[in-house]
Design a protein around this motif. Structure first.
Motif, mmCIF file in Angstrom:
data_model
loop_
_atom_site.group_PDB
_atom_site.id
_atom_site.type_symbol
_atom_site.label_atom_id
_atom_site.label_comp_id
_atom_site.label_asym_id
_atom_site.label_seq_id
_atom_site.Cartn_x
_atom_site.Cartn_y
_atom_site.Cartn_z
ATOM 1 N N ARG A 162 -16.679 34.380 -33.352
ATOM 2 C CA ARG A 162 -16.718 33.062 -32.407
ATOM 3 C C ARG A 162 -17.790 33.214 -31.621
ATOM 4 N NH1 ARG A 162 -12.034 33.007 -30.696
ATOM 5 N NH2 ARG A 162 -12.183 33.774 -28.766
ATOM 6 N N ARG A 196 -21.262 32.718 -33.740
ATOM 7 C CA ARG A 196 -21.361 31.653 -34.317
ATOM 8 C C ARG A 196 -21.654 30.483 -33.256
ATOM 9 N NH1 ARG A 196 -15.599 31.934 -37.224
ATOM 10 N NH2 ARG A 196 -16.253 32.852 -39.399
ATOM 11 N N LYS A 231 -25.945 30.996 -33.045
ATOM 12 C CA LYS A 231 -26.389 31.222 -34.372
ATOM 13 C C LYS A 231 -27.852 31.648 -34.420
ATOM 14 C CE LYS A 231 -23.165 28.855 -37.270
ATOM 15 N NZ LYS A 231 -22.379 27.968 -36.603
#
Length: 276
Positions: free
Chosen positions: A200, A203, A206
């Motif tokens: 998490r 992401r 990114k």
């Protein structure tokens, strides 16, 4: 775009850190060399006996006329070796980190102490066997995810035009993401951050992750480069993990270099004080 540059900057900072700490760099090379020998032997064996394995697996083509049988089995042999090579690139970091867990844990802790304002580093408090188990379990999960992506991208590679242009670029970004996850896991696992939370965190940033991992993944395609960049990659990933968690970091680029002898002398002084 700014995060892409910041990610690449962390990669460079990690390489500079190990360049200033020669002993840590030397110890950090050992796991990569061991893994390189193992992977080299496996790929050499596949190159030598891959054709026999394909022939054994395709008995239905024994009665095919020439040249179709040879072309078919030759194509499958090339595909098998290409998949093995792709899997080797994707899994090299995971296996190296598993082999070198004590080496890289020590290196990551020293990076934390060097850049932490109070000179401390987080500790997991877990026994070594437990850390190895968690690392192996999480690495297997990541390798499975990466392998699924690899199979999907390999299949999409046969799509005309797109498969030869867009798909390879996507593949490098995917590889960079998973490489970064494995490398940041050294510092994040020591802080008690589980795999789901790590994913998490990555992401959510990114472009930062791609800026770090994508050029690293590209460089790993050059033989032997991965071995020499791994210590600095672990150091850079530790620095980046601190940013992902919002930890305060002292910039040590302009600090005077700490020699290994000075570090050893400090350790002996502390040990002597405890012994007294």
């Amino acid at each position: 775009m700014r995060d892409l540059g910041a990610g690449f900057h962390y990669l460079l900072k990690g390489q500079r850190w190990v360049a200033r700490h020669g002993k840590q760099y030397g110890f950090g090379l050992i796991p990569g060399l061991i893994t390189l020998v193992l992977y080299g032997a496996a790929l050499a064996a596949l190159a030598n006996w891959g054709g026999d394995a394909v022939s054994w697996a395709t008995p239905f083509s024994d009665d095919w006329s020439s040249p179709w049988r040879g072309l078919f089995r030759g194509f499958l042999t090339v595909v098998l070796f290409a998949l093995a090579l792709l899997l080797a690139v994707v899994t090299f970091t995971a296996v190296t980190l598993l082999v070198g867990q004590p080496f890289y844990e020590n290196l990551s802790e020293k990076v934390d102490r060097d850049v932490s304002p109070d000179g401390t580093a987080p500790e997991s408090g877990l026994p070594l066997w437990r850390e190895l188990w968690i690392s192996a379990r999480d690495s297997l999960r990541i390798v499975i995810r990466a392998a699924l992506w690899a199979v999907l991208l390999f299949a999409l590679g046969f799509v005309p035009l797109v498969g030869q242009t867009v798909i390879p670029v996507i593949g490098f970004f995917v590889t960079g993401f998973f490489l970064t996850e494995e490398l940041t896991a050294v510092a994040l696992q020591r802080r008690g951050v589980d795999l789901r939370t790590r994913l998490r965190l990555l992401r959510a940033r990114k472009t930062l992750i791609w800026g770090f991992g994508t050029p690293l993944g590209l460089s790993f395609l050059v033989p032997f480069v991965a071995v020499f960049l791994m210590p600095g990659a672990v150091a850079g990933a530790t620095l980046m993990a601190r940013e992902l968690l919002g930890e305060e970091t002292r910039d040590g680029d302009d600090e005077s270099d700490d020699t290994d002898d000075a570090d050893d002398a400090d350790e002996r002084t502390v040990s002597g004080g405890l012994g007294g």
